[in-house]
Write a protein that holds these residues in place. Structure first.
Motif, PDB file in Angstrom:
ATOM      1  N   PHE A   1      37.375  40.428  40.124  1.00  0.00           N
ATOM      2  CA  PHE A   1      37.894  38.964  39.817  1.00  0.00           C
ATOM      3  C   PHE A   1      37.171  37.952  40.070  1.00  0.00           C
ATOM      4  CE2 PHE A   1      40.827  35.547  39.764  1.00  0.00           C
ATOM      5  CZ  PHE A   1      41.497  35.504  38.353  1.00  0.00           C
ATOM      6  N   TRP A   2      36.800  37.876  41.343  1.00  0.00           N
ATOM      7  CA  TRP A   2      36.094  36.762  42.156  1.00  0.00           C
ATOM      8  C   TRP A   2      34.679  36.990  42.146  1.00  0.00           C
ATOM      9  CZ3 TRP A   2      38.911  32.519  42.225  1.00  0.00           C
ATOM     10  CH2 TRP A   2      40.179  32.454  42.355  1.00  0.00           C
ATOM     11  N   GLY A   3      34.151  38.064  41.989  1.00  0.00           N
ATOM     12  CA  GLY A   3      32.721  38.101  42.340  1.00  0.00           C
ATOM     13  C   GLY A   3      31.965  37.322  41.525  1.00  0.00           C
TER      14      GLY A   3
ATOM     15  N   VAL B   1      45.892  39.561  34.562  1.00  0.00           N
ATOM     16  CA  VAL B   1      45.024  38.471  33.817  1.00  0.00           C
ATOM     17  C   VAL B   1      43.579  38.756  33.459  1.00  0.00           C
ATOM     18  CG1 VAL B   1      44.565  35.992  34.277  1.00  0.00           C
ATOM     19  CG2 VAL B   1      46.571  36.635  34.990  1.00  0.00           C
ATOM     20  N   GLN B   2      42.689  39.361  34.528  1.00  0.00           N
ATOM     21  CA  GLN B   2      41.490  39.497  34.281  1.00  0.00           C
ATOM     22  C   GLN B   2      41.250  40.511  32.985  1.00  0.00           C
ATOM     23  OE1 GLN B   2      38.756  41.083  37.229  1.00  0.00           O
ATOM     24  NE2 GLN B   2      36.884  39.669  36.387  1.00  0.00           N
ATOM     25  N   ILE B   3      42.119  41.650  32.770  1.00  0.00           N
ATOM     26  CA  ILE B   3      41.763  42.712  31.783  1.00  0.00           C
ATOM     27  C   ILE B   3      42.277  41.765  30.521  1.00  0.00           C
ATOM     28  CG2 ILE B   3      43.061  44.400  30.623  1.00  0.00           C
ATOM     29  CD1 ILE B   3      43.441  45.460  33.318  1.00  0.00           C
TER      30      ILE B   3
ATOM     31  N   GLY C   1      37.474  48.684  32.250  1.00  0.00           N
ATOM     32  CA  GLY C   1      37.915  50.035  32.683  1.00  0.00           C
ATOM     33  C   GLY C   1      37.814  50.023  34.275  1.00  0.00           C
ATOM     34  N   LEU C   2      36.804  49.653  34.921  1.00  0.00           N
ATOM     35  CA  LEU C   2      37.043  49.431  36.335  1.00  0.00           C
ATOM     36  C   LEU C   2      38.339  48.477  36.710  1.00  0.00           C
ATOM     37  CD1 LEU C   2      35.674  49.931  39.327  1.00  0.00           C
ATOM     38  CD2 LEU C   2      34.333  47.692  38.656  1.00  0.00           C
ATOM     39  N   ILE C   3      38.401  47.510  35.995  1.00  0.00           N
ATOM     40  CA  ILE C   3      39.581  46.670  36.557  1.00  0.00           C
ATOM     41  C   ILE C   3      40.937  47.420  36.454  1.00  0.00           C
ATOM     42  CG2 ILE C   3      41.061  44.631  36.189  1.00  0.00           C
ATOM     43  CD1 ILE C   3      38.224  43.523  35.022  1.00  0.00           C
ATOM     44  N   SER C   4      40.933  48.398  35.677  1.00  0.00           N
ATOM     45  CA  SER C   4      42.187  49.049  35.182  1.00  0.00           C
ATOM     46  C   SER C   4      42.333  50.015  36.221  1.00  0.00           C
ATOM     47  CB  SER C   4      42.136  49.676  33.584  1.00  0.00           C
ATOM     48  OG  SER C   4      41.930  48.774  32.781  1.00  0.00           O
TER      49      SER C   4
END
Length: 510
Positions: free
Chosen positions: A103-105, A206-208, A404-407
């Protein structure tokens, strides 16, 4: 297999959360206003306390690494680690910071550089250095020091002294925890855990949503995020039904593989030398200025103090609220390691990986911004990563992989949290029932949904800061209890040292 039993901690904790959910549904403005007022009071009045206490946690961790206590094993003398080093790091990293890093990277460094630098003039070369330095500060040894304290105390008392795997059981050397006081401590730990996990799940949803909105015509808003949480809830409950050694272990290794792929992609196709130079230079400045940053409160400058409240105090509260979950989970998978190996591994290795991550993704977003190629800082925070990918080859593919990674991080975190909450509300059982884990999974998702509904990410952040405050006091008590227990180990350490001398003398009689 031990039989897991729920008790008063489970029912009171569930009752508190149900009440919060009901208020959030029928009076969302009240929930938002109350949490905002409490957050403002704590940040303003106790910012100094957060800075001191979190720095103390880091100092305790460093002492454990170099002290004779480091030889003590988290378990019996013959116990061996349950997981190999690679899997162990993957599991603690996925649980500890997965969604947050994605999210913050790309977002936090470029925001500090272009919009709100902590000490430098925005848009300057000095602002680039400051952006990375303070990002390292927020995601480095202070964050992992908080996790280490909780995990170390839980693992030591559980595996070394056969205590229950609850937060209250770690205080047994300094107080009686079998009655109402112990139950109250565990309830505080559970509510802090739920607030920390719900905040992170909210970030993930929120990021997805941001990624889908950036690439398609899918709108961005509460109902889209609600559907995302609904789908992911089904998936993580499915994973939770498979147990620790299947679902979480497999997902953790999958997370690390996808994260490594994205990292290598940006490192190769992005500004490789620029990012590596930033990493090296910032790493030196980070360690050089760490004491000054640790206690920086800016009491005479209102603007600088607001920045510290909104960023540093927010992060310290986030890590504290998140720590009962992460600490319990790390403790569960760390049996058989020595205190020195455990503390050094948890404190230093994930911090270094995080520094590399921010240097590569933050360096890429800053360069795009500083060269005028793209206004990444003007994108919504959740869209910054996708804005970076847009300017690289295979950007769509990488964005899909990122979603996919966030999920999978979302699923892993929520899956791990259902296990930890089940453990904390089942008298410390290492095998909480599926029913209890499912109830906690639903409550986590419901809390995230209601907080997003009542005030978006700000409501999530406010609630987390409020919940973290009382738990920080419990952490101080945990440290006192741990050192009292470690002092009782001194005769064992001396006897072990003498046995090694005797064995060495027998092996080498000359």
């Amino acid at each position: 297999m031990e039989k897991a039993k729920t008790g008063i901690v489970f029912y009171i904790s569930i009752g508190i959360l149900i009440l919060a959910v009901i208020i959030g549904i029928f009076a969302p403005d009240i929930l938002e206003n109350v949490t905002a007022a409490a957050q403002s009071f704590i940040s303003t009045r106790f910012g100094w306390y957060y800075l001191i206490v979190v720095s103390l946690f880091v100092i305790v961790c460093l002492y454990i690494i170099v002290s004779p206590y480091g030889r003590i094993k988290l378990g019996k003398p013959d116990d061996k680690p349950e997981y190999n080093m690679a899997t162990w790091f993957a599991m603690l990293f996925s649980a500890g910071m997965g969604i947050g890093l994605v999210f913050w990277g790309a977002a936090e460094p470029v925001y500090h550089y272009a919009s709100n630098s902590p000490t430098a003039e925005v848009g300057t070369d000095e602002a680039i250095k400051e952006a990375l330095r303070f990002t390292f500060f927020h995601w480095g040894v202070h964050a992992w020091g908080i996790y280490t304290i909780i995990a170390l105390c839980l693992a030591y008392f559980k595996f070394r002294r056969d205590a229950r795997g609850t937060v209250s059981s770690t205080l047994s050397t300094i107080m009686k925890t079998d009655g109402a006081l112990g139950k109250t401590i565990d309830i505080i730990a559970v509510t802090a855990t739920v607030s920390g996990v719900a905040t992170t799940l909210g970030f993930g949803a929120v990021q997805i949503n941001g990624g889908l909105s950036f690439m398609t015509n899918i709108g961005s808003g509460f109902w889209t995020q609600f559907i995302i949480i609904l789908v992911v809830t089904f998936l993580f409950l499915l994973s939770a039904s498979t147990g620790l050694n299947k679902g979480i272990r497999i997902l953790s290794n999958t997370n690390m593989a996808i994260a490594a792929l994205l990292f290598v992609f940006v490192l190769i196709f992005g500004p490789t030398l620029y990012s590596l130079n930033l990493f090296t230079d910032t790493l030196g400045k980070y360690f050089q200025t760490l004491p000054a940053m640790s206690f920086r409160l800016a009491p005479l400058t209102e603007e600088a103090r607001d920045w510290i409240d909104n960023w540093t105090i927010f992060y310290w509260a986030w890590w504290i609220a998140w720590s009962p979950f992460v600490g319990t989970f790390i403790a569960r998978v760390s049996k058989g390691r020595t205190l020195r190996q455990f503390t050094a591994g948890v404190l230093l290795v994930p911090s270094l990986v995080g520094f590399l991550w921010f240097s590569v993704f933050g360096g890429a977003s800053i360069l795009l911004e500083s060269e005028g190629t793209a206004a990444i800082s003007e994108l919504a925070t959740e869209e910054a990563l996708f804005g970076v990918f847009e300017h690289y080859p295979f950007g769509i593919v990488m964005s899909i992989l990122a979603i996919g990674l966030i999920s999978t991080f979302f699923i892993t975190s929520a899956d791990s949290a259902t296990f930890v909450l089940g453990m904390q509300t089942s008298n410390g059982s290492l095998n909480p029932t599926k029913k209890v884990k499912f109830i906690w999974g639903i409550m986590l998702s419901a809390t995230a949904v209601i907080l997003l509904y009542s005030g978006g990410l700000q409501a999530l952040e406010n609630t987390m800061i409020v919940a973290a405050f009382p738990f920080s006091v419990i952490m101080l008590l945990m440290i006192a209890a741990l050192f009292k227990a470690l002092k009782e180990e001194k005769p064992n350490l001396k006897a072990e040292k003498e046995r090694k001398k005797q064995n060495k003398a027998k092996a080498d009689p000359t």
